[in-house]
Write an enzyme that holds these catalytic residues in place. Sequence first.
Site, short mmCIF file in Angstrom:
data_model
loop_
_atom_site.label_atom_id
_atom_site.label_comp_id
_atom_site.label_asym_id
_atom_site.label_seq_id
_atom_site.Cartn_x
_atom_site.Cartn_y
_atom_site.Cartn_z
N GLY A 157 33.23 38.13 38.20
CA GLY A 157 32.23 38.49 39.21
C GLY A 157 32.05 37.41 40.24
NE ARG A 188 16.73 24.49 41.96
CZ ARG A 188 16.36 23.66 40.99
NH1 ARG A 188 16.40 22.35 41.18
NH2 ARG A 188 15.98 24.11 39.81
CG ASP A 228 6.15 15.17 39.62
OD1 ASP A 228 7.05 15.83 39.05
OD2 ASP A 228 6.21 14.85 40.83
CD GLU A 260 18.57 19.81 30.64
OE1 GLU A 260 18.55 20.91 30.09
OE2 GLU A 260 19.14 19.58 31.72
CG PHE A 261 22.71 20.68 25.84
CD1 PHE A 261 23.87 20.30 26.50
CD2 PHE A 261 22.22 19.85 24.84
CE1 PHE A 261 24.53 19.12 26.17
CE2 PHE A 261 22.88 18.66 24.50
CZ PHE A 261 24.03 18.29 25.17
CB CYS A 270 23.09 22.74 36.15
SG CYS A 270 21.43 22.20 35.71
CB THR A 288 22.69 15.99 34.40
OG1 THR A 288 22.12 16.95 33.53
CG2 THR A 288 24.20 16.04 34.30
CB THR A 338 20.58 13.42 38.97
OG1 THR A 338 20.87 14.54 38.10
CG2 THR A 338 19.84 12.37 38.18
C1 UDX Z 1 23.39 25.61 32.80
C2 UDX Z 1 23.84 25.29 31.36
O1 UDX Z 1 24.11 26.50 30.65
C3 UDX Z 1 22.78 24.49 30.64
O2 UDX Z 1 23.22 24.15 29.33
C4 UDX Z 1 22.50 23.23 31.44
O3 UDX Z 1 21.49 22.49 30.84
C5 UDX Z 1 22.11 23.58 32.88
O4 UDX Z 1 23.12 24.40 33.47
P1 UDX Z 1 21.75 27.37 33.95
O5 UDX Z 1 22.12 26.75 35.27
O6 UDX Z 1 20.33 27.69 33.68
O7 UDX Z 1 22.24 26.44 32.74
O8 UDX Z 1 22.55 28.74 33.89
P2 UDX Z 1 23.61 29.47 32.93
O9 UDX Z 1 22.95 30.55 32.19
O10 UDX Z 1 24.41 28.53 32.16
O11 UDX Z 1 24.50 30.15 34.07
C6 UDX Z 1 25.13 29.35 35.08
C7 UDX Z 1 25.75 30.22 36.15
O12 UDX Z 1 26.94 30.83 35.67
C8 UDX Z 1 24.87 31.37 36.66
O13 UDX Z 1 24.98 31.42 38.06
C9 UDX Z 1 25.48 32.59 36.01
O14 UDX Z 1 25.23 33.77 36.74
C10 UDX Z 1 26.95 32.20 36.02
N1 UDX Z 1 27.79 32.92 35.05
C11 UDX Z 1 27.54 32.81 33.72
C12 UDX Z 1 28.83 33.69 35.50
O15 UDX Z 1 29.07 33.79 36.71
N2 UDX Z 1 29.62 34.34 34.59
C13 UDX Z 1 29.42 34.26 33.26
O16 UDX Z 1 30.19 34.86 32.51
C14 UDX Z 1 28.33 33.47 32.80
#
Ligand code: UDX
Length: 447
Positions: free
Chosen positions: A254, A331, A30, A149-150, A261, A122, A86
């Site tokens: 909600g 974020r 880094d 990555e996921f 992401c 991404t 990104t």
């Molecule tokens: C997401 C993807 O799931 C992941 O595969 C990718 O690599 C990066 O983006 P992340 O941002 O860590 O991961 O959060 P995630 O658990 O997927 O939740 C995303 C957002 O959706 C959160 O703000 C969560 O609170 C919201 N959410 C999730 C809802 O508002 N309602 C739901 O039913 C589920």
Amino acid sequence: MRITVIGTGYVGTVHAACMADLGHEVLGIDIDEERIASLSAGRAPLHEAGLGEVLARTVSSGRLRFSTSLAEGAAFARTHFVCVGTPQRPDGQAADLRFVDAVIDGLAPHLRPGSLVVGKSTVPVGTAARLARRLAVSTRDCEVAWNPEFLREGSAVQDTMHPERIVVGVVSERADNVLREVYRPLLRAGVPWFSTDPATAELVKVAANSFLATKVSFINAMSEVCEAAGADATVLARAIGADSRIGDRFLEPGLGFGGSCFPKDIRAFAARAEELGAGASVVFLHEVDRINTRQRRRTVDLSRRLLGGSLAGRRVGVLGAAFKPGSDDVRDSPALAVASALQEGGAAVRVHDPEALDNARAAHPALAYTLDVPKACEDADLVLHLTRWPEYGRIDPAGLAAVVHEPLLLDARGGLDEPSWRAAGWSVHALGRPDRRTAVSARGGAS
Ligand code: UDX
């Protein structure tokens, strides 16, 4: 096997530590010297379940080291994972690829023949092909592959060590074999392996995020209709989710999604599709985005109405700052967006969060913060539940009722046990539940 991981943000730090834990010799790189010093001491720069342990273990074993030099990385290994950010471009919706490009340009003059550069960031579809052309200018016999990555924040280590699938986009069997070697322990454990071309691999990532974001916005759109019709979106979500073709995950009505992401990825995807002449195909993503941001506005409007039409001088206790539970990331946090809007509207807002207060303070210094739930709600005219941390489900509603000025709760995430809050004297409101209409009408502010 020797690998480098370039970029030690969320994805890179977890990937580097987990790959070392799988038995590889890893060099994390880094440009941020402070971060590299802290990582070299085995300290995790972010709150992530299990990361501290994996990092401490792999650093002390000597399998994981860190550096600020791309030249050192190029000499160290022939397989390089690119994990830099990104972000959304400041001047539009598309992804800003300057960090990815800088890594390729910095690496290219030093790469050993036969090296494989594997993107994990991404990116807009077509990036791997573009980078391969860029690399070819100064390097012979090197390839670019894509391996999205996921991982989810909060379960990133678990998601990396036990993924539901591995997707690789390659242009040669050689690259496929290198990546199979990297992930051999996971393949042996039966993780499904999808080997395809780079463009498809790039698209798998943005398509998956778009689908999940659409699911969240779908249920929130239904929640808006439920409110208008006096129906209950939480029951609707469970009932449609019981259909195995639909499934009940990512279907919680909600405040909607935030984080680093989903919001930027769906915008960048729509922008890229537009560039490709396929914009009409994903025009619905603009609506997904609009529905999502509308939930924040709805929560602010409902708060104002519950407080009798004006926020001025009212006290609001906010439960949650992180963009989701299990993370200290703020974020594009829906919780902080709502808290700030209420404060800007004249309310005195005090925010509680078990993990994200340092980051919240840095991002929104004007808000008041506390690590104590009763303090956040002291003398409050309204309490808002904005991040679904499990500990909020264990709050004693009677105890909290004793410290507030008015036992008025807006549960914008669902998940709090309404009957027990009511039994303790609280007036409870939630997005997409019918009582809100009558309760709000009774206060003279019907929607
Ligand atoms: C997401 C993807 O799931 C992941 O595969 C990718 O690599 C990066 O983006 P992340 O941002 O860590 O991961 O959060 P995630 O658990 O997927 O939740 C995303 C957002 O959706 C959160 O703000 C969560 O609170 C919201 N959410 C999730 C809802 O508002 N309602 C739901 O039913 C589920």
